[in-house]
Design a protein around this motif. Structure first.
Motif, PDB file in Angstrom:
ATOM      1  N   ARG A   1       3.534  -7.765 -22.555  1.00 31.06           N
ATOM      2  CA  ARG A   1       3.508  -7.014 -23.808  1.00 31.06           C
ATOM      3  C   ARG A   1       4.023  -7.904 -24.929  1.00 31.06           C
ATOM      4  O   ARG A   1       5.181  -7.856 -25.328  1.00 31.06           O
ATOM      5  N   ALA A   2       3.179  -8.766 -25.442  1.00 27.00           N
ATOM      6  CA  ALA A   2       3.610  -9.690 -26.495  1.00 27.00           C
ATOM      7  C   ALA A   2       4.065  -8.961 -27.744  1.00 27.00           C
ATOM      8  O   ALA A   2       4.734  -9.529 -28.602  1.00 27.00           O
ATOM      9  N   ALA A   3       3.721  -7.662 -27.845  1.00 27.01           N
ATOM     10  CA  ALA A   3       4.073  -6.913 -29.041  1.00 27.01           C
ATOM     11  C   ALA A   3       5.506  -6.385 -28.999  1.00 27.01           C
ATOM     12  O   ALA A   3       5.948  -5.741 -29.943  1.00 27.01           O
ATOM     13  N   VAL A   4       6.238  -6.607 -27.899  1.00 28.61           N
ATOM     14  CA  VAL A   4       7.615  -6.146 -27.820  1.00 28.61           C
ATOM     15  C   VAL A   4       8.412  -6.737 -28.977  1.00 28.61           C
ATOM     16  O   VAL A   4       8.450  -7.943 -29.178  1.00 28.61           O
ATOM     17  N   ASP A   5       9.039  -5.854 -29.745  1.00 25.47           N
ATOM     18  CA  ASP A   5       9.788  -6.281 -30.926  1.00 25.47           C
ATOM     19  C   ASP A   5      11.279  -6.168 -30.618  1.00 25.47           C
ATOM     20  O   ASP A   5      11.850  -5.076 -30.663  1.00 25.47           O
TER      21      ASP A   5
ATOM     22  N   PRO B   1      15.099 -14.277 -28.535  1.00 26.53           N
ATOM     23  CA  PRO B   1      14.491 -12.940 -28.554  1.00 26.53           C
ATOM     24  C   PRO B   1      12.969 -12.948 -28.578  1.00 26.53           C
ATOM     25  O   PRO B   1      12.345 -11.977 -28.130  1.00 26.53           O
ATOM     26  N   ASP B   2      12.354 -14.006 -29.103  1.00 28.58           N
ATOM     27  CA  ASP B   2      10.892 -14.018 -29.185  1.00 28.58           C
ATOM     28  C   ASP B   2      10.238 -14.554 -27.911  1.00 28.58           C
ATOM     29  O   ASP B   2       9.018 -14.752 -27.865  1.00 28.58           O
ATOM     30  N   TYR B   3      11.020 -14.767 -26.861  1.00 26.57           N
ATOM     31  CA  TYR B   3      10.481 -15.356 -25.641  1.00 26.57           C
ATOM     32  C   TYR B   3       9.285 -14.588 -25.070  1.00 26.57           C
ATOM     33  O   TYR B   3       8.296 -15.213 -24.639  1.00 26.57           O
ATOM     34  N   PRO B   4       9.292 -13.233 -25.023  1.00 29.66           N
ATOM     35  CA  PRO B   4       8.122 -12.544 -24.469  1.00 29.66           C
ATOM     36  C   PRO B   4       6.812 -12.870 -25.175  1.00 29.66           C
ATOM     37  O   PRO B   4       5.746 -12.753 -24.584  1.00 29.66           O
ATOM     38  N   LYS B   5       6.894 -13.286 -26.453  1.00 29.97           N
ATOM     39  CA  LYS B   5       5.676 -13.589 -27.206  1.00 29.97           C
ATOM     40  C   LYS B   5       5.176 -15.012 -26.960  1.00 29.97           C
ATOM     41  O   LYS B   5       4.039 -15.325 -27.296  1.00 29.97           O
TER      42      LYS B   5
END
Length: 439
Positions: free
Chosen positions: A21-25, A393-397
């Motif tokens: 889910r790259a959109a996870v904020d 924090p931006d690792y999932p993206k």
């Protein structure tokens, strides 16, 4: 087992198992009092999951007091303030809240889940548990008995025996050599004062990590943090030093009756923040990952029928790293299994992997996990573990891009540096045939 030693392995898997889910904020929230947390705000369901970690865990146990942190953690929910264990449980259940407390070699973990309408009361109750656990004598003896029963069971469990021996050889003189659950000598001797000291040492704000997912705003989370962690000590004792595994190549045999032997094998590993960690994870997946296409599964199980299962992992403790594997083999075929494992270790070190294996493993690692990380609870767990590992924090993206960026040149170079067949130590618990112990 009374104490989970495999928790750190999950950190390595986490690096390549985050949601697609790259959109996870992920928002970074700092409370008015200076406490930082990560937040994924999800307003659809009036429910919040909170994950809390205190770095240190049972590695903070003083010499001779092994098991203190484990026993203390198990008692946190056994009464707090003016509530005994039954009254505390009734108060929690009346709020439809859930609290879980556990420890491992590196952390104390606290999981809380609560409805938005009961948030304030749930946090008040959890705050009481954190700052004023009762450690009532009857609760201490009840939980102590449970821990001792687990330790006695471990003495008869080949996997636990193998882990204890391997850790003792890898980390002599370091807390990582100990079973965090303690021993049959130390646990009976622990006093209430020992538990109070463990509580003060382990639950300190300077080693606190927090993540939340669900129906809560950044402002509400900030206020919650100051309320929840008020009155905890600002600092705790020094954490253990880093340690390089002292494991050397060879075979250790511990006699144990039964038709099969348990094998634990490995050597020094790779740091989680090493730029080559992604290449190492791909290599480990090819060699001993959980799929039936892994080389060890193919060679040891499918071709030769030596075991029902075999696997390896990159184990990342806070202060050390291992490449670690385990299997169980019929006694009369242990020598054959050891040789196959050594041969595959040498083959991947020498030749790396094929283009087909690289492509297939990338596809698996970038696409297999999204559903496992769906929901507030899993998201909060992922975020707090990301903080412990040191990920942004931006690792999932960006995670999939990092996997795809690994080249054949990378994996060949890392294979030659990481996998050392001459350093491979086998700890074998059973009555193995075809092997010669060496120290």
């Amino acid at each position: 087992m009374t104490f989970l030693r495999l928790i750190p392995a999950a950190f390595g898997l986490l690096l390549l198992a985050l949601p697609a889910r790259a959109a996870v904020d992920i928002q970074t929230v700092t409370s008015p009092g200076g406490i930082t947390a990560w937040l994924v705000q999800e307003d659809d369901i009036p429910f919040t999951a909170l994950e809390i970690r205190f770095r240190g865990g049972s590695s903070l146990d003083p010499a001779g007091k092994e098991g203190a942190v484990n026993l203390m953690t198990a008692l946190i929910e056994e009464g707090a303030g003016d509530m005994d264990a039954q009254a505390f449980a009734a108060a929690r259940d009346s709020l439809a809240a859930s609290f879980r407390f556990s420890s491992d070699i590196d952390t104390i973990a606290i999981s809380a889940q609560f409805l938005t309408e009961n948030r304030d009361q749930a946090i008040d109750l959890l705050h009481q548990a954190l700052i004023s656990p009762r450690f009532d004598p009857d609760a201490i003896e009840r939980v102590r008995a449970q821990v001792l029963a687990g330790l006695r069971a471990d003495e008869k469990d080949p996997s636990s025996i193998a882990a204890h021996i391997f850790d003792g050889q890898a980390f002599p003189g370091h807390p990582y050599a100990n079973d965090g659950g303690g021993t049959l000598d130390t646990v009976p001797a622990l006093t209430r004062d020992d538990l109070l000291a463990a509580h003060k040492a382990a639950l300190a704000r300077d080693r606190l990590y927090v993540a939340a997912a669900g129906d809560i705003t950044p402002q509400a989370l900030g206020a919650l943090l100051d309320k929840l962690f008020a009155d905890l000590p600002a600092t705790g004792p020094a954490l253990p030093d880093r340690v390089t595994p002292a494991i050397t190549g060879g075979i250790t045999v511990q006699e144990f009756p039964g038709p099969q032997s348990t094998l634990r094998f490995g050597h020094a590993g790779i740091k989680r923040d090493d730029p080559d960690f992604f290449a190492a994870t791909i290599l480990n997946e090819v060699l001993g990952g959980g799929r039936f296409s892994a080389r060890l599964m193919t060679e040891v199980r499918e071709k030769r029928g030596l075991t029902y299962g075999i696997g390896t992992s990159l184990v990342g403790y806070d202060r050390s790293e291992l490449v670690l594997g385990q299997t169980a083999v019929a006694n009369e075929r242990v020598g054959e299994a050891v040789q196959v494992i050594r041969d595959e270790w040498a083959r991947i070190a020498r030749d790396g992997i094929t283009e087909e294996e690289l492509a297939a493993t990338k596809t698996y690692l970038t696409g297999a996990y999204p559903l496992r990380f769906d929901g507030n609870g899993p998201l909060a767990t992922i975020m707090v573990n990301m903080q412990l590992i040191g990920l942004p924090p931006d690792y999932p993206k960006t995670r999939n891009e990092k996997v795809e960026a690994v080249t054949m040149e990378d994996v060949k170079r890392v294979a030659a540096s990481l996998f050392k067949p001459e350093d491979l130590r086998f700890v074998i618990v059973g009555q193995p045939q075809g092997v010669t112990p060496s120290e």
